[in-house]
Design a protein around this motif. Structure first.
Motif, PDB file in Angstrom:
ATOM      1  N   UNK A 199      37.371  31.582  33.893  1.00  0.00           N
ATOM      2  CA  UNK A 199      38.450  32.425  34.400  1.00  0.00           C
ATOM      3  C   UNK A 199      39.666  32.394  33.495  1.00  0.00           C
ATOM      4  N   UNK A 200      39.944  31.217  32.930  1.00  0.00           N
ATOM      5  CA  UNK A 200      41.071  31.130  31.998  1.00  0.00           C
ATOM      6  C   UNK A 200      40.818  31.987  30.768  1.00  0.00           C
ATOM      7  N   UNK A 201      39.542  32.081  30.373  1.00  0.00           N
ATOM      8  CA  UNK A 201      39.209  32.910  29.217  1.00  0.00           C
ATOM      9  C   UNK A 201      39.455  34.383  29.534  1.00  0.00           C
ATOM     10  N   UNK A 202      39.106  34.824  30.746  1.00  0.00           N
ATOM     11  CA  UNK A 202      39.373  36.220  31.109  1.00  0.00           C
ATOM     12  C   UNK A 202      40.866  36.498  31.140  1.00  0.00           C
ATOM     13  N   UNK A 203      41.645  35.509  31.580  1.00  0.00           N
ATOM     14  CA  UNK A 203      43.101  35.676  31.574  1.00  0.00           C
ATOM     15  C   UNK A 203      43.608  35.822  30.146  1.00  0.00           C
ATOM     16  N   UNK A 204      43.088  34.978  29.251  1.00  0.00           N
ATOM     17  CA  UNK A 204      43.475  35.065  27.839  1.00  0.00           C
ATOM     18  C   UNK A 204      43.094  36.420  27.263  1.00  0.00           C
ATOM     19  N   UNK A 237      35.315  44.018  28.214  1.00  0.00           N
ATOM     20  CA  UNK A 237      34.794  42.660  28.039  1.00  0.00           C
ATOM     21  C   UNK A 237      34.821  41.878  29.337  1.00  0.00           C
ATOM     22  N   UNK A 238      35.824  42.119  30.164  1.00  0.00           N
ATOM     23  CA  UNK A 238      35.932  41.331  31.397  1.00  0.00           C
ATOM     24  C   UNK A 238      34.766  41.617  32.337  1.00  0.00           C
ATOM     25  N   UNK A 276      38.953  34.945  47.015  1.00  0.00           N
ATOM     26  CA  UNK A 276      37.514  34.910  46.729  1.00  0.00           C
ATOM     27  C   UNK A 276      37.229  34.360  45.331  1.00  0.00           C
ATOM     28  N   UNK A 277      36.009  33.922  45.150  1.00  0.00           N
ATOM     29  CA  UNK A 277      35.556  33.400  43.853  1.00  0.00           C
ATOM     30  C   UNK A 277      35.146  34.579  42.968  1.00  0.00           C
ATOM     31  N   UNK A 278      36.148  35.256  42.423  1.00  0.00           N
ATOM     32  CA  UNK A 278      35.886  36.450  41.610  1.00  0.00           C
ATOM     33  C   UNK A 278      36.879  36.497  40.466  1.00  0.00           C
ATOM     34  N   UNK A 279      36.458  37.110  39.378  1.00  0.00           N
ATOM     35  CA  UNK A 279      37.319  37.266  38.214  1.00  0.00           C
ATOM     36  C   UNK A 279      38.068  38.596  38.311  1.00  0.00           C
ATOM     37  N   UNK A 280      39.235  38.683  37.676  1.00  0.00           N
ATOM     38  CA  UNK A 280      40.044  39.906  37.790  1.00  0.00           C
ATOM     39  C   UNK A 280      39.356  41.118  37.186  1.00  0.00           C
ATOM     40  N   UNK A 281      39.646  42.267  37.761  1.00  0.00           N
ATOM     41  CA  UNK A 281      39.096  43.525  37.262  1.00  0.00           C
ATOM     42  C   UNK A 281      39.985  44.059  36.142  1.00  0.00           C
ATOM     43  N   UNK A 326      39.673  32.891  38.795  1.00  0.00           N
ATOM     44  CA  UNK A 326      40.425  32.827  37.544  1.00  0.00           C
ATOM     45  C   UNK A 326      40.939  31.430  37.233  1.00  0.00           C
ATOM     46  N   UNK A 327      40.791  30.442  38.168  1.00  0.00           N
ATOM     47  CA  UNK A 327      41.206  29.071  37.902  1.00  0.00           C
ATOM     48  C   UNK A 327      40.121  28.264  37.195  1.00  0.00           C
TER      49      UNK A 327
END
Length: 891
Positions: free
Chosen positions: A226-231, A113-114, A46-51, A221-222
């Motif tokens: 999304x890359x910012x949330x991964x960082x 923050x996420x 899905x088009x969602x950012x990680x929790x 996250x791609x």
């Protein structure tokens, strides 16, 4: 710069022809089929950012107990309970619980923050599948989906645009650009910076104007966001200098106290055959006496007071230790737009064939003058200036109006700046508009036909190169027109650009009575070129002084912005940052980690930076031993804010993600507030250090009394429970008084402290030692004198405790001033709380001596005048000794 791209196309989407992107994604302009959507959803999710996992209240409470001194106190409480000394157990446990609750309630709930970044994503979007448009949940989007964009839409995924109509996207939260980015469908270079990828629209940004369509190239996250949330998830928050210092200090103190307590047990049992129960209680009394158990509470209260004072100055602190860390920073890395500058585009220069005018004032308030050779001028005396103001007001769809005392913009920032210039020039635009060609990023101009007193006029404003192509004449000095000199204008466009200004041009032509105007009418040419507008987002009025203040305090200021290098350099020079040029993101990308450490040592200005660049810059500075404060307002700043020692977010224009990643939020988005916070942080550290230098002799004296008594086999001058009493009332009165001390003179003229230095220097250690000996020795001497002269044990111990307490009171007076003499009027005028605390402590001590239930609990008795005169005399000796020490050190 290495291009960051979607995982779903083999080449960067922004550099690839649209048809190739469709082919690689297995899609088409009519959208995906249902079967393709199902397959893509299974493949990409899905088009969602990680929790992110939140810190629970229990975890936050337990974190307050992570202190070696607290560990010793907990052990002491367990042992006293095992021995049946319940009163001692209750008092020790109360100290531990109070300390923990103060920190727990002051810190508040941990940030997430996420979650704030996830809130930036659009909940629904218009999607085309199998040729049919439908509004769907954005979480259902997959790579290959076709999206339609309209003004005001929040973009739900990274898109490769294949159709645009005057499309402009607000990307400042992601790129740091101060104005919306123009979008088109043409591929750009593979190594283009994020802010230059005009063929892309990014998740989490907002459509400012126009419309368009695009194909989804990345979801979840791609995406860039999304890359910012991964960082963010990978960044580990660094310990503050205070935390590191206090951890070392607490460990040394705890180990030392336990070691000496063990030595006491061994000596008492072997040499004197003392009963084990009595020995253990004495050892616990020593450990409790030697450990300043009130210190964590005093530290928390001091920081909390700092938090309150900073809130009064528009700096909202989210974690207590961040207050002190601000006072330790050696570098402030600041964003440009909205922090150093107003984020309000302002016309600074007008250049015509006849003159170059300077325009004063900042922001959208039409307050300021137009100067020629530093003298104010009017449009009545300068027709060339009047023509520029005329175009500014008519070829313009923005408005600036005053609401609740503030001038506010409706429309594009650049148009707002030009509109404000027209108002400063006295042009109100009262003529009727007949027709218009709105601005479009394809042709980069705006034209209007306006019914002027001398007949219809076409007013034209836009990119200088586009207007030069449509002009064959220019305004001549003294009036009239002459042949266009394109080389002349190109030279002056470059000059204004070198000053960091965005340049627009103005032209005009006689028109006709018509209600229609299109690009063919404009592209036909025949215009007269009037001149240039030099526009910039200017520094805030108070920033230059604030930068100078922190630089005088030994704090280096570095600008890290996503804006263009010329703009960054111009603003940096104006506010007093050093450096001839800006280091670009491409240069940072090419630098190794070791090279980057050299770069940050030598340069202060960085432009066209990405979130990765900002994070690497902070890490390089920390690797060089710097304590870094990082400011920001966009989601692109969140990882570097979290990595820094103190993250500072903008409260007005900052994103929620940035605020949640930060330690401090500025309610007024003002760099000057950071300068005030640095001063407050230094004051807090000074007061904490004063509290420690005050408390340790108190505990040292108590510990010394018990230690000496045990080693020589004498009766204890004070009991372990009496030690707890003295510690408790000292912590809640005298030690707290130092939290209210104002800043010492010259606090912003000295260098930042080395974060690796111990919280106590040799001067402080020496003072702690001799004051401990003075107060402890006086207590033992008074006790022994009274015992030798036949006083009861209760009387001797009561007067001994009074000696301890009054010795501390007099030491407090001199400890309030670390370097200068306490014999000054400020002793009585600058901190009334200190006198209130002394009064409270003396009242408690009177209760300790004279109230029957206190006498029963602590084994004390009423004493006469001798029981107070001797302790006062001992206190005066302590005061004079410290004052003499300070005098010797000053001279």
């Amino acid at each position: 710069m290495t291009c960051v791209q979607s995982n779903h196309v083999s080449t960067p989407a922004h550099a690839t022809d649209v048809q190739e992107v469709f082919t690689e994604l297995g899609s088409r302009p009519e959208g995906l089929s249902d079967g393709a959507v199902s397959a893509a959803l299974e493949k990409y999710g899905p088009n969602a950012l990680p929790q992110a996992q939140e810190e629970t209240a229990l975890q936050r409470l337990l974190r307050q107990l992570r202190d070696p001194m607290i560990y010793v106190l907990i052990a002491a409480a367990v042992v006293t309970a095992f021995l049946g000394h319940i009163v001692d157990t209750v008092v020790i446990a109360a100290v531990v619980i109070i300390n923990s609750l103060v920190g727990f309630f002051q810190e508040g709930k941990a940030a997430n923050a996420l979650a704030a970044i996830r809130d930036m994503l659009s909940p629904t979007t218009e999607v085309r599948r199998d040729g049919t448009w439908a509004t769907l949940d954005s979480g259902e989007l997959v790579p290959g989906d076709v999206i339609r964009l309209r003004a005001g839409d929040r973009i739900p995924a990274d898109l490769r645009l294949f159709e645009t109509a005057s499309l402009r996207v607000e990307e400042s939260a992601l790129t740091g650009e101060s104005v919306p980015a123009d979008k088109n469908t043409r591929p750009v270079a593979a190594d283009a910076d994020l802010g230059d990828r005009s063929s892309m629209a990014f998740s989490g940004t907002t459509v400012a104007a126009g419309s368009g369509q695009g194909v989804v190239t990345a979801t979840g996250e791609d995406t860039e966001i999304g890359r910012i949330t991964t960082m963010l998830g990978e960044v580990q928050k660094v310990e503050t200098p205070l935390t590191r210092s206090m951890t070392r200090f607490s460990s040394i103190l705890a180990v030392g106290a336990v070691g000496l307590a063990v030595l006491m047990i061994i000596v008492s049992v072997i040499l004197y055959g003392t009963d084990w129960g009595e020995v253990l209680m004495s050892a616990i009394g020593f450990a409790v006496a030697a450990i300043p158990e009130g210190l964590p509470a005093v530290m928390a209260i001091t920081l909390a007071l700092g938090v309150q004072k900073m809130a009064d100055r528009n700096a909202i602190t989210r974690r207590l230790n961040s207050v002190e860390t601000l006072g330790s920073v050696t570098t402030i890395c600041t964003d440009k737009t909205g922090t150093l500058t107003r984020n309000e585009m302002t016309v600074r220069a007008i250049h015509t064939r006849e003159h170059t005018y300077e325009v004063t004032g900042t922001g959208y308030a039409p307050e300021g003058e137009i100067l020629l050779d530093d003298a104010p001028v009017t449009t009545a005396d300068h027709p060339d200036l009047a023509r520029m103001a005329e175009v500014a007001v008519y070829a313009n769809d923005a408005s600036v109006e005053k609401h609740d005392g503030e001038w506010q913009l409706t429309g594009e920032p650049t148009d707002g700046g030009i509109r404000t210039f027209a108002l400063k020039a006295g042009e109100d635009g009262s003529a009727q508009r007949l027709a218009a060609v709105p601005f479009d990023s394809e042709y980069k101009y705006m034209a209007t036909v306006d019914d002027m007193p001398d007949g219809p006029i076409i007013h034209l404003k836009g990119a200088p190169d586009r207007l030069l192509e449509r002009c064959d004449r220019q305004s001549a000095p003294g009036g009239g027109t002459e042949a266009l000199d394109a080389a002349y204008w190109e030279e002056h466009i470059e000059r204004l650009g070198f000053r960091g200004m965005r340049v627009l041009a103005a032209a005009w032509r006689e028109g006709a009575e018509t209600d229609e105007l299109d690009t063919s009418d404009v592209d036909g040419g025949g215009f007269v070129f009037l001149g240039l507008y030099g526009i910039i987002d200017p520094p805030r009025d108070e920033v230059t002084e604030a930068v100078r203040t922190v630089q005088e305090a030994g704090v280096r200021v570095r600008m890290i912005t996503g804006d263009h290098a010329s703009t960054a350099t111009a603003i940096a020079k104006e506010i007093g940052l050093r450096g001839e040029r800006a280091i670009t993101g491409a240069e940072l990308e090419a630098a190794s980690d070791s090279d980057l450490r050299s770069i940050v040592h030598d340069h202060d200005i960085y432009a066209r930076t990405s979130p990765e660049h900002k994070l690497r810059l902070v890490q390089a500075l920390q690797a060089n031993g710097e304590v870094v404060a990082m400011t920001g307002d966009g989601v692109n700043d969140a990882p570097s804010l979290k990595q820094s020692d103190v993250g500072v977010a903008m409260g007005i224009k900052g994103t929620e993600a940035t605020k949640d990643a930060a330690d401090v939020v500025l309610a007024d988005d003002n760099f000057a507030t950071i300068a005030a916070a640095v001063k407050m942080g230094r004051t807090i550290y000074d007061n904490l250090r004063k509290a420690i230098v005050f408390m340790l002799p108190t505990n040292g004296a108590q510990g010394l009394v018990i230690f000496v008594a045990m080693l020589v086999g004498m009766t204890l001058p004070i009991t372990p429970l009496q030690v707890l009493w003295v510690n408790l009332i000292t912590a809640v009165t005298l030690s707290l008084a130092l939290s209210f001390e104002p800043a010492e003179p010259g606090i912003m003229k000295r260098r930042p402290r080395d974060p690796e230095d111990s919280i106590l220097d040799s001067e402080a250690i020496l003072r702690i030692l001799y004051v401990s000996v003075l107060i402890g020795g006086a207590t033992i001497a008074v006790f022994q004198y009274l015992q030798m002269n036949g006083s009861s044990l209760e009387t001797s111990r009561t007067i001994a405790v009074n000696t301890l307490v009054l010795g501390q009171v007099f030491y407090l007076f001199t400890a309030r001033f670390s370097r200068v003499s306490a014999l000054r009027k400020e002793l009585f005028t600058t901190n009334p709380v200190s006198w209130l605390c002394v009064g409270i402590m003396l009242a408690l001590q009177l209760a300790f001596c004279y109230l029957p239930f206190m006498q029963a609990a602590f084994h004390t008795t009423a004493v006469g005048w001798f029981g107070w005169v001797v302790p006062v005399a001992a206190g005066i000796v302590v005061f004079l000794a410290v004052e003499a020490d300070k005098l010797i050190r000053r001279h």
